[in-house]
Design an enzyme around this catalytic site. Sequence first.
Site, PDB file in Angstrom:
ATOM      1  N   HIS A 107       0.287  -0.940  -0.267  1.00 31.73           N
ATOM      2  CA  HIS A 107      -0.085  -0.086  -0.455  1.00 31.73           C
ATOM      3  C   HIS A 107       0.529   0.733  -0.022  1.00 31.73           C
ATOM      4  O   HIS A 107       1.662   1.641   1.163  1.00 31.73           O
ATOM      5  CB  HIS A 107      -0.636   0.270   1.397  1.00 31.73           C
ATOM      6  CG  HIS A 107      -2.486  -0.653   1.153  1.00 31.73           C
ATOM      7  ND1 HIS A 107      -3.340  -0.604   2.273  1.00 31.73           N
ATOM      8  CD2 HIS A 107      -2.360  -2.315   0.846  1.00 31.73           C
ATOM      9  CE1 HIS A 107      -3.937  -1.774   1.630  1.00 31.73           C
ATOM     10  NE2 HIS A 107      -3.504  -2.904   0.762  1.00 31.73           N
ATOM     11  N   TYR A 121      -8.127   5.876   7.952  1.00 34.30           N
ATOM     12  CA  TYR A 121      -8.917   5.868   9.470  1.00 34.30           C
ATOM     13  C   TYR A 121      -9.321   6.525   9.670  1.00 34.30           C
ATOM     14  O   TYR A 121      -9.363   8.222   9.020  1.00 34.30           O
ATOM     15  CB  TYR A 121      -6.952   6.158   9.894  1.00 34.30           C
ATOM     16  CG  TYR A 121      -6.348   4.761  10.044  1.00 34.30           C
ATOM     17  CD1 TYR A 121      -5.254   3.716  11.381  1.00 34.30           C
ATOM     18  CD2 TYR A 121      -5.521   4.808   8.803  1.00 34.30           C
ATOM     19  CE1 TYR A 121      -5.165   3.231  11.582  1.00 34.30           C
ATOM     20  CE2 TYR A 121      -4.252   3.597   9.443  1.00 34.30           C
ATOM     21  CZ  TYR A 121      -3.919   3.219  10.388  1.00 34.30           C
ATOM     22  OH  TYR A 121      -2.757   1.873  10.298  1.00 34.30           O
ATOM     23  N   PRO A 135      -2.564  -0.219  18.810  1.00 37.24           N
ATOM     24  CA  PRO A 135      -2.566  -0.712  18.082  1.00 37.24           C
ATOM     25  C   PRO A 135      -2.840   0.172  16.783  1.00 37.24           C
ATOM     26  O   PRO A 135      -2.448   0.156  15.594  1.00 37.24           O
ATOM     27  CB  PRO A 135      -3.403  -1.510  17.334  1.00 37.24           C
ATOM     28  CG  PRO A 135      -4.674  -1.141  18.656  1.00 37.24           C
ATOM     29  CD  PRO A 135      -4.014  -0.539  20.167  1.00 37.24           C
ATOM     30  N   LYS A 175       2.619  -0.673  15.506  1.00 42.62           N
ATOM     31  CA  LYS A 175       3.536  -1.112  15.500  1.00 42.62           C
ATOM     32  C   LYS A 175       4.238  -2.287  15.792  1.00 42.62           C
ATOM     33  O   LYS A 175       5.694  -2.381  15.961  1.00 42.62           O
ATOM     34  CB  LYS A 175       4.643  -0.454  16.188  1.00 42.62           C
ATOM     35  CG  LYS A 175       4.599   1.997  16.118  1.00 42.62           C
ATOM     36  CD  LYS A 175       5.307   1.432  14.536  1.00 42.62           C
ATOM     37  CE  LYS A 175       5.530   2.140  13.343  1.00 42.62           C
ATOM     38  NZ  LYS A 175       5.772   2.586  12.285  1.00 42.62           N
ATOM     39  N   TYR A 180       4.960   6.257  10.305  1.00 40.20           N
ATOM     40  CA  TYR A 180       4.107   5.477  10.545  1.00 40.20           C
ATOM     41  C   TYR A 180       4.548   3.603   8.914  1.00 40.20           C
ATOM     42  O   TYR A 180       4.943   2.755   9.728  1.00 40.20           O
ATOM     43  CB  TYR A 180       2.844   5.279   9.217  1.00 40.20           C
ATOM     44  CG  TYR A 180       2.015   4.486   9.200  1.00 40.20           C
ATOM     45  CD1 TYR A 180       0.511   4.365  10.067  1.00 40.20           C
ATOM     46  CD2 TYR A 180       1.906   4.007   7.648  1.00 40.20           C
ATOM     47  CE1 TYR A 180      -0.013   3.313   9.871  1.00 40.20           C
ATOM     48  CE2 TYR A 180       0.544   3.196   7.785  1.00 40.20           C
ATOM     49  CZ  TYR A 180      -0.418   2.838   8.572  1.00 40.20           C
ATOM     50  OH  TYR A 180      -1.255   2.056   8.479  1.00 40.20           O
TER      51      TYR A 180
HETATM   52  P1  FAD Z   1       2.205 -12.266  20.829  1.00 40.51           P
HETATM   53  O1  FAD Z   1       1.990 -12.516  19.259  1.00 40.51           O
HETATM   54  O2  FAD Z   1       1.732 -12.272  21.488  1.00 40.51           O
HETATM   55  O3  FAD Z   1       2.952 -14.149  20.958  1.00 40.51           O
HETATM   56  C1  FAD Z   1       3.454 -14.647  22.151  1.00 40.51           C
HETATM   57  C2  FAD Z   1       3.205 -16.256  22.723  1.00 40.51           C
HETATM   58  O4  FAD Z   1       3.217 -16.302  23.855  1.00 40.51           O
HETATM   59  C3  FAD Z   1       1.633 -16.467  22.169  1.00 40.51           C
HETATM   60  O5  FAD Z   1       2.012 -17.373  20.801  1.00 40.51           O
HETATM   61  C4  FAD Z   1       1.030 -16.914  23.856  1.00 40.51           C
HETATM   62  O6  FAD Z   1       0.360 -17.764  23.060  1.00 40.51           O
HETATM   63  C5  FAD Z   1       2.642 -17.591  24.049  1.00 40.51           C
HETATM   64  N1  FAD Z   1       2.210 -17.561  25.247  1.00 40.51           N
HETATM   65  C6  FAD Z   1       2.227 -16.479  26.768  1.00 40.51           C
HETATM   66  N2  FAD Z   1       2.294 -17.304  27.449  1.00 40.51           N
HETATM   67  C7  FAD Z   1       2.962 -18.451  27.668  1.00 40.51           C
HETATM   68  C8  FAD Z   1       3.786 -19.610  28.720  1.00 40.51           C
HETATM   69  N3  FAD Z   1       3.472 -18.893  29.907  1.00 40.51           N
HETATM   70  N4  FAD Z   1       4.024 -20.510  28.358  1.00 40.51           N
HETATM   71  C9  FAD Z   1       4.344 -20.350  26.634  1.00 40.51           C
HETATM   72  N5  FAD Z   1       3.803 -19.943  26.000  1.00 40.51           N
HETATM   73  C10 FAD Z   1       3.034 -18.442  26.077  1.00 40.51           C
HETATM   74  N6  FAD Z   1       1.197  -4.879  14.582  1.00 40.51           N
HETATM   75  C11 FAD Z   1       1.742  -4.771  13.763  1.00 40.51           C
HETATM   76  O7  FAD Z   1       3.033  -4.117  13.585  1.00 40.51           O
HETATM   77  N7  FAD Z   1       0.718  -4.104  13.072  1.00 40.51           N
HETATM   78  C12 FAD Z   1      -0.310  -4.218  13.194  1.00 40.51           C
HETATM   79  O8  FAD Z   1      -1.197  -4.510  12.556  1.00 40.51           O
HETATM   80  C13 FAD Z   1      -0.905  -4.380  14.843  1.00 40.51           C
HETATM   81  N8  FAD Z   1      -2.163  -4.691  14.202  1.00 40.51           N
HETATM   82  C14 FAD Z   1      -3.011  -5.718  15.408  1.00 40.51           C
HETATM   83  C15 FAD Z   1      -4.301  -5.565  16.320  1.00 40.51           C
HETATM   84  C16 FAD Z   1      -4.546  -6.131  17.204  1.00 40.51           C
HETATM   85  C17 FAD Z   1      -6.511  -5.369  17.357  1.00 40.51           C
HETATM   86  C18 FAD Z   1      -4.031  -6.208  18.618  1.00 40.51           C
HETATM   87  C19 FAD Z   1      -4.184  -6.845  19.337  1.00 40.51           C
HETATM   88  C20 FAD Z   1      -2.244  -5.779  18.000  1.00 40.51           C
HETATM   89  C21 FAD Z   1      -1.851  -5.471  16.411  1.00 40.51           C
HETATM   90  N9  FAD Z   1      -0.269  -5.715  16.336  1.00 40.51           N
HETATM   91  C22 FAD Z   1       0.022  -4.769  15.494  1.00 40.51           C
HETATM   92  C23 FAD Z   1       0.170  -6.141  17.872  1.00 40.51           C
HETATM   93  C24 FAD Z   1       0.385  -7.506  17.477  1.00 40.51           C
HETATM   94  O9  FAD Z   1      -0.095  -8.865  17.143  1.00 40.51           O
HETATM   95  C25 FAD Z   1       1.878  -8.247  18.462  1.00 40.51           C
HETATM   96  O10 FAD Z   1       2.440  -6.737  19.386  1.00 40.51           O
HETATM   97  C26 FAD Z   1       2.351  -9.036  18.872  1.00 40.51           C
HETATM   98  O11 FAD Z   1       1.710 -10.251  18.446  1.00 40.51           O
HETATM   99  C27 FAD Z   1       3.602  -9.155  19.643  1.00 40.51           C
HETATM  100  O12 FAD Z   1       4.442 -10.523  19.300  1.00 40.51           O
HETATM  101  P2  FAD Z   1       5.209 -11.461  20.153  1.00 40.51           P
HETATM  102  O13 FAD Z   1       5.525 -12.347  19.661  1.00 40.51           O
HETATM  103  O14 FAD Z   1       5.917 -10.388  20.755  1.00 40.51           O
HETATM  104  O15 FAD Z   1       3.865 -11.790  21.296  1.00 40.51           O
HETATM  105  C1  DHB Z   2      -4.852  -3.609  11.438  1.00 35.32           C
HETATM  106  C2  DHB Z   2      -4.271  -3.565  12.472  1.00 35.32           C
HETATM  107  C3  DHB Z   2      -4.144  -1.967  12.680  1.00 35.32           C
HETATM  108  O1  DHB Z   2      -3.515  -1.774  14.316  1.00 35.32           O
HETATM  109  C4  DHB Z   2      -3.676  -1.011  12.177  1.00 35.32           C
HETATM  110  O2  DHB Z   2      -3.005   0.243  12.704  1.00 35.32           O
HETATM  111  C5  DHB Z   2      -3.890  -1.045  10.844  1.00 35.32           C
HETATM  112  C6  DHB Z   2      -4.236  -2.662  10.205  1.00 35.32           C
HETATM  113  C7  DHB Z   2      -5.301  -5.154  10.325  1.00 35.32           C
HETATM  114  O3  DHB Z   2      -5.084  -5.390  11.524  1.00 35.32           O
HETATM  115  O4  DHB Z   2      -5.303  -4.586   9.385  1.00 35.32           O
END
Ligand code: FAD
Ligand code: DHB
Length: 393
Positions: free
Chosen positions: A72, A202, A294, A298, A386
């Site tokens: 995009h 947005y 979110p 990031k 961004y």
């Molecule tokens: P997680 O993805 O949370 O992974 C952690 C893992 O650890 C999980 O699989 C969990 O089951 C496991 N775990 C937890 N506790 C234990 C335990 N005690 N023992 C064993 N395993 C365990 N980020 C972006 O960059 N771009 C976006 O567009 C974006 N949009 C988002 C939209 C929403 C609605 C949300 C909620 C988040 C969004 N994010 C976005 C954020 C992104 O999803 C997270 O920052 C990302 O998943 C972080 O990755 P991680 O590997 O640190 O943690």
């Molecule tokens: C999505 C999530 C976000 O938090 C964002 O800022 C843009 C897109 C998504 O889930 O596609």
Amino acid sequence: MRTQVGIIGAGPAGLLLSHLLHLEGIESVVIEQRSRATVESTIRAGVLEQGTVDILCEAGVGERLRREGVVHHGFEIRFNGERHRVPLSELTGGPAITLYAQHEVLKDLIAARTAAANGQICFEAKGSRVFAPETARPGIEFQTTAGSQRLECDFIAGCDGYHGVSRAAIPATSCREFHRDYPYAWFGLLTATPRVAEELIYCHHEHGFALVSTRSPGIQRLYFQCSPNTRIEDWSDDRVWDELHSRLAIDGGAAPAIGPILQRDVVGLRSFVCEPMQYGRLYLAGDAAHIVPPTGAKGMNLAIADVRILARALTEFYRSGDQRWLDAYSSDCLRRVWRAQRFSAWMTALLHRPDPFDAFQARLQHAEFNALKASVEAARVLAQNYVGWSWEQ
Ligand code: FAD
Ligand code: DHB
């Protein structure tokens, strides 16, 4: 059991770290509490920065991302009935963003790890606990269907998200936590409806924020601001569509088509940082160490940036015995983390309805939007933040 690096969590941080270490000949075991099917189907992020795309491609797990990810070059802001496009690539002179779902990244990483001879991921591991992180022989205890397990390691990577157990292994006297909670949440929907527009939208509206994103031509990801106490069952399909349409309604602007809602969830917004991100031989990465609201997209990108730094530091240690990169891990990550915190808090404040409503704040939001329209420099700052920062910044 023994390995070089024990990793808790098979999210983007844990899986990519394991893969990057494997490429350097360093052994690791990933301990994950959920099943593989759940990990591969949970809907989370969608926006990948170019730096994230580059590292996944360089690590040899970008083949499907290159084929199926959609680049995009801009996004739209709708503000109280006005439309404004932010032409990302034009403003940054290059990088844009790629839409590719987080669970697709996870599928690609799991496929790569399980294809490798030593690629061990232990799914459905319960009751994980970090032991002796302050010593040279730390480890992880956990339960599987085969009974209690003890994994001894040289290092532990806590990649288990905000609610994980790793951070709790750091004594309160050895870290400082910074928190901000927001008085609103996001209602997220996955819908089987046609694409609304070529780019993300947005939206700031007097009822609150809305966001139109996409997963494929026939699957859309939509969000709208709601109260953190929202009960999903109080929202019928009709109520959801009415709310989205009233927020997104605008002269000449596309609105989502009504259709089946496949999934819905409510996500609270929070900002959080744990400093430092390390204790003894335990290193936190991703959401275990920091959370951003979110709005700026990031979170996953930061998780990837952390493990890029951690993989390099561990590689340097195993190659030369040099501990300096590991010592600098937290400070190397935190510069980017706070930059992302600043930008995410700013995007959140610009686009959400203050709660309780604050007329002064609403005027400031409008002034900020007008500045983005009037000043290329202001729009460029938004675009540069961004799309993300180069690794050197
Ligand atoms: P997680 O993805 O949370 O992974 C952690 C893992 O650890 C999980 O699989 C969990 O089951 C496991 N775990 C937890 N506790 C234990 C335990 N005690 N023992 C064993 N395993 C365990 N980020 C972006 O960059 N771009 C976006 O567009 C974006 N949009 C988002 C939209 C929403 C609605 C949300 C909620 C988040 C969004 N994010 C976005 C954020 C992104 O999803 C997270 O920052 C990302 O998943 C972080 O990755 P991680 O590997 O640190 O943690
Ligand atoms: C999505 C999530 C976000 O938090 C964002 O800022 C843009 C897109 C998504 O889930 O596609």
